[in-house]
Design a protein around this motif. Sequence first.
Motif, PDB file in Angstrom:
ATOM      1  N   GLN A  59      11.754  44.626 -10.202  1.00  0.00           N
ATOM      2  CA  GLN A  59      11.246  44.759 -11.650  1.00  0.00           C
ATOM      3  C   GLN A  59      12.179  45.620 -12.671  1.00  0.00           C
ATOM      4  OE1 GLN A  59       8.596  43.672 -12.270  1.00  0.00           O
ATOM      5  NE2 GLN A  59       7.474  44.813 -13.784  1.00  0.00           N
ATOM      6  N   ARG A  60      12.450  46.353 -12.481  1.00  0.00           N
ATOM      7  CA  ARG A  60      13.169  47.473 -13.154  1.00  0.00           C
ATOM      8  C   ARG A  60      14.329  46.696 -13.991  1.00  0.00           C
ATOM      9  NH1 ARG A  60      13.400  53.048 -10.394  1.00  0.00           N
ATOM     10  NH2 ARG A  60      11.490  54.625 -11.736  1.00  0.00           N
ATOM     11  N   SER A  61      15.025  45.895 -13.140  1.00  0.00           N
ATOM     12  CA  SER A  61      15.534  44.542 -13.328  1.00  0.00           C
ATOM     13  C   SER A  61      15.431  44.112 -15.059  1.00  0.00           C
ATOM     14  CB  SER A  61      16.600  44.247 -12.372  1.00  0.00           C
ATOM     15  OG  SER A  61      17.929  44.797 -11.630  1.00  0.00           O
ATOM     16  N   ARG A  62      14.178  43.066 -13.909  1.00  0.00           N
ATOM     17  CA  ARG A  62      13.925  42.892 -15.276  1.00  0.00           C
ATOM     18  C   ARG A  62      13.192  43.106 -16.532  1.00  0.00           C
ATOM     19  NH1 ARG A  62      12.527  37.796 -12.022  1.00  0.00           N
ATOM     20  NH2 ARG A  62      11.254  37.411 -13.700  1.00  0.00           N
ATOM     21  N   THR A 294       5.577  39.398 -23.799  1.00  0.00           N
ATOM     22  CA  THR A 294       6.193  37.823 -23.858  1.00  0.00           C
ATOM     23  C   THR A 294       7.111  37.814 -23.321  1.00  0.00           C
ATOM     24  OG1 THR A 294       5.087  38.362 -26.443  1.00  0.00           O
ATOM     25  CG2 THR A 294       6.043  36.275 -25.273  1.00  0.00           C
ATOM     26  N   TYR A 295       8.374  38.642 -22.821  1.00  0.00           N
ATOM     27  CA  TYR A 295       9.086  38.148 -21.738  1.00  0.00           C
ATOM     28  C   TYR A 295       8.443  38.022 -20.625  1.00  0.00           C
ATOM     29  CZ  TYR A 295      12.680  36.801 -25.144  1.00  0.00           C
ATOM     30  OH  TYR A 295      13.361  36.533 -26.196  1.00  0.00           O
ATOM     31  N   LEU A 296       8.243  39.557 -20.252  1.00  0.00           N
ATOM     32  CA  LEU A 296       7.367  39.465 -18.748  1.00  0.00           C
ATOM     33  C   LEU A 296       6.611  38.532 -18.755  1.00  0.00           C
ATOM     34  CD1 LEU A 296       7.892  43.428 -18.435  1.00  0.00           C
ATOM     35  CD2 LEU A 296       9.353  41.923 -17.269  1.00  0.00           C
ATOM     36  N   ASP A 297       5.397  38.130 -19.162  1.00  0.00           N
ATOM     37  CA  ASP A 297       4.527  37.786 -19.194  1.00  0.00           C
ATOM     38  C   ASP A 297       4.259  35.970 -18.624  1.00  0.00           C
ATOM     39  OD1 ASP A 297       2.610  39.062 -18.942  1.00  0.00           O
ATOM     40  OD2 ASP A 297       2.330  38.674 -21.443  1.00  0.00           O
ATOM     41  N   ASP A 298       6.128  35.454 -18.602  1.00  0.00           N
ATOM     42  CA  ASP A 298       6.996  33.733 -18.290  1.00  0.00           C
ATOM     43  C   ASP A 298       7.813  33.914 -17.446  1.00  0.00           C
ATOM     44  OD1 ASP A 298       7.055  31.302 -18.805  1.00  0.00           O
ATOM     45  OD2 ASP A 298       7.063  30.979 -20.671  1.00  0.00           O
ATOM     46  N   PRO A 299       7.681  34.701 -16.578  1.00  0.00           N
ATOM     47  CA  PRO A 299       8.494  35.250 -15.213  1.00  0.00           C
ATOM     48  C   PRO A 299       9.819  33.855 -15.100  1.00  0.00           C
ATOM     49  CG  PRO A 299       6.746  35.700 -14.608  1.00  0.00           C
ATOM     50  CD  PRO A 299       6.214  35.222 -15.933  1.00  0.00           C
ATOM     51  N   ALA A 300       9.435  32.594 -15.334  1.00  0.00           N
ATOM     52  CA  ALA A 300       9.930  31.547 -15.238  1.00  0.00           C
ATOM     53  C   ALA A 300      10.780  31.358 -15.701  1.00  0.00           C
ATOM     54  CB  ALA A 300       9.219  30.222 -15.152  1.00  0.00           C
ATOM     55  N   GLN A 301      10.947  32.150 -17.728  1.00  0.00           N
ATOM     56  CA  GLN A 301      11.134  31.494 -18.550  1.00  0.00           C
ATOM     57  C   GLN A 301      12.861  32.750 -18.741  1.00  0.00           C
ATOM     58  OE1 GLN A 301      11.867  29.660 -21.203  1.00  0.00           O
ATOM     59  NE2 GLN A 301      13.403  30.796 -22.511  1.00  0.00           N
ATOM     60  N   LEU A 306      18.282  34.284 -18.092  1.00  0.00           N
ATOM     61  CA  LEU A 306      19.122  35.404 -16.628  1.00  0.00           C
ATOM     62  C   LEU A 306      20.328  33.882 -16.240  1.00  0.00           C
ATOM     63  CD1 LEU A 306      17.006  38.162 -15.818  1.00  0.00           C
ATOM     64  CD2 LEU A 306      18.705  37.984 -17.605  1.00  0.00           C
ATOM     65  N   ALA A 307      19.518  32.981 -15.544  1.00  0.00           N
ATOM     66  CA  ALA A 307      20.343  32.270 -15.031  1.00  0.00           C
ATOM     67  C   ALA A 307      21.524  31.740 -15.594  1.00  0.00           C
ATOM     68  CB  ALA A 307      19.293  31.356 -14.581  1.00  0.00           C
ATOM     69  N   GLY A 308      21.170  31.295 -17.164  1.00  0.00           N
ATOM     70  CA  GLY A 308      21.916  30.906 -17.697  1.00  0.00           C
ATOM     71  C   GLY A 308      23.025  31.905 -18.765  1.00  0.00           C
ATOM     72  N   GLY A 309      22.728  33.238 -18.380  1.00  0.00           N
ATOM     73  CA  GLY A 309      23.227  34.567 -18.576  1.00  0.00           C
ATOM     74  C   GLY A 309      24.488  34.624 -17.603  1.00  0.00           C
ATOM     75  N   ALA A 310      23.943  34.748 -16.490  1.00  0.00           N
ATOM     76  CA  ALA A 310      24.740  34.466 -15.346  1.00  0.00           C
ATOM     77  C   ALA A 310      26.000  33.530 -15.002  1.00  0.00           C
ATOM     78  CB  ALA A 310      23.860  34.067 -14.153  1.00  0.00           C
ATOM     79  N   GLU A 311      25.807  32.500 -15.547  1.00  0.00           N
ATOM     80  CA  GLU A 311      25.752  31.319 -15.566  1.00  0.00           C
ATOM     81  C   GLU A 311      27.603  31.017 -16.353  1.00  0.00           C
ATOM     82  OE1 GLU A 311      26.232  25.807 -15.600  1.00  0.00           O
ATOM     83  OE2 GLU A 311      24.099  27.726 -15.598  1.00  0.00           O
ATOM     84  N   LYS A 312      27.184  31.676 -17.514  1.00  0.00           N
ATOM     85  CA  LYS A 312      28.299  32.050 -19.034  1.00  0.00           C
ATOM     86  C   LYS A 312      29.211  33.098 -18.196  1.00  0.00           C
ATOM     87  CE  LYS A 312      25.241  32.176 -22.722  1.00  0.00           C
ATOM     88  NZ  LYS A 312      25.517  32.731 -24.093  1.00  0.00           N
ATOM     89  N   ALA A 313      28.262  34.114 -17.823  1.00  0.00           N
ATOM     90  CA  ALA A 313      29.718  34.954 -17.100  1.00  0.00           C
ATOM     91  C   ALA A 313      30.397  35.112 -16.006  1.00  0.00           C
ATOM     92  CB  ALA A 313      27.917  36.492 -16.826  1.00  0.00           C
ATOM     93  N   ARG A 314      29.566  34.557 -14.504  1.00  0.00           N
ATOM     94  CA  ARG A 314      31.178  33.649 -14.205  1.00  0.00           C
ATOM     95  C   ARG A 314      31.867  32.857 -14.284  1.00  0.00           C
ATOM     96  NH1 ARG A 314      27.774  31.601  -8.257  1.00  0.00           N
ATOM     97  NH2 ARG A 314      30.232  33.149  -7.414  1.00  0.00           N
ATOM     98  N   ALA A 315      31.839  32.099 -15.690  1.00  0.00           N
ATOM     99  CA  ALA A 315      32.879  31.198 -15.607  1.00  0.00           C
ATOM    100  C   ALA A 315      33.841  31.824 -16.169  1.00  0.00           C
ATOM    101  CB  ALA A 315      32.388  29.953 -17.064  1.00  0.00           C
TER     102      ALA A 315
END
Length: 330
Positions: A59-62, A294-301, A306-315
Amino acid sequence: PARPRVFSGIQPTADSFHLGNYLGAVRHWVALQETHDAFYCVVDLHAITAGHDPALLRQRSRVAAAQLFAVGLDPERSTLFVQSQVPEHPQLAWVLGCITGFGEASRMTQFKDKSQKHGNERSSVGLFTYPILQAADILLYQANAVPVGEDQRQHLELSRDLAQRFNATFGPTFTVPAPHIVKDTAKITDLQDPTAKMSKSSSSPAGIIDLLDDPARSAKKIRSAVTDTGREIVFDTETKPGVSNLLTIHSALSGRGIDELVAAFAGRGYGDLKKELAEVVTDFVRPIQERTRTYLDDPAQLDKLLAGGAEKARAVAATTLRSAYERVGF
Ligand code: ADP
Ligand code: NA
């Protein structure tokens, strides 16, 4: 020419960032987007070194990520990601651990301080090797600059030493990171103990203003802030740390200079300053709280960002790790 790269991380170890985190660190992250290629990380691997609750950590990470977006980190311009989603961090940390001397790691003062607090025998090995993982965080992104407070200087020095040692031993691989010193960085102190820094590990919650605090709650904390004997509103961190802290927070959030504030409050009392500061804080945090919600109310978004961020970071991280592993002989 390419922009210099900056890396920084923050632990998701509280329910909200406090004003010290914001004014001392996160605010500068937002500003650095203008001039740097920025990689920012919610360092959840670092948050399990001293015991934790899994559901709370998740929860805290989100909430940390939501707040970072809410204060202005722009996922189009910066790369914001959660550390555990990029497995290259611990993979590089192992290699760096193998070129770190035991004595060298033992000299880290933050470990000594923290392990003393937990009781030396019960401190984890993870707490001990924390600065090595931190070095991996930085070196994976070939960061030129790392914003550091005083408390992190020794760790950055270790990151530099490890980069230089690896490069000298196995061939040029890592950029040697330099500290990015922010000039007018505000050090915010505890409202109840104005000689100590505002910190989530502070003894009293009344001493900390969280970004996500209800405005009525922060107003109350500001009203009960410890000030000094005397009645004059002047800025002097030695003799009037309490009033000076209130002025510092006011100035940082309202954008008005300290001198201008001191002039405006001439002949008025501490009560007036506290009342106005409560309003300044309210005006400042309200839109941040709304955007965080607003961010927390839309967990999928949020997950998608964050998945997009992780993908850019992993590259980037995977490329660095590949060349490091190859040089090591893997
Ligand atoms: P805490 O002290 O609450 O545990 P952290 O150590 O996690 O906070 O700090 C996160 C970031 O916020 C660091 O860059 C640190 O320098 C900055 N920071 C923390 N507290 C303050 C403060 N009171 N004033 C200015 N900067 C701060
Ligand atoms: Na701390």
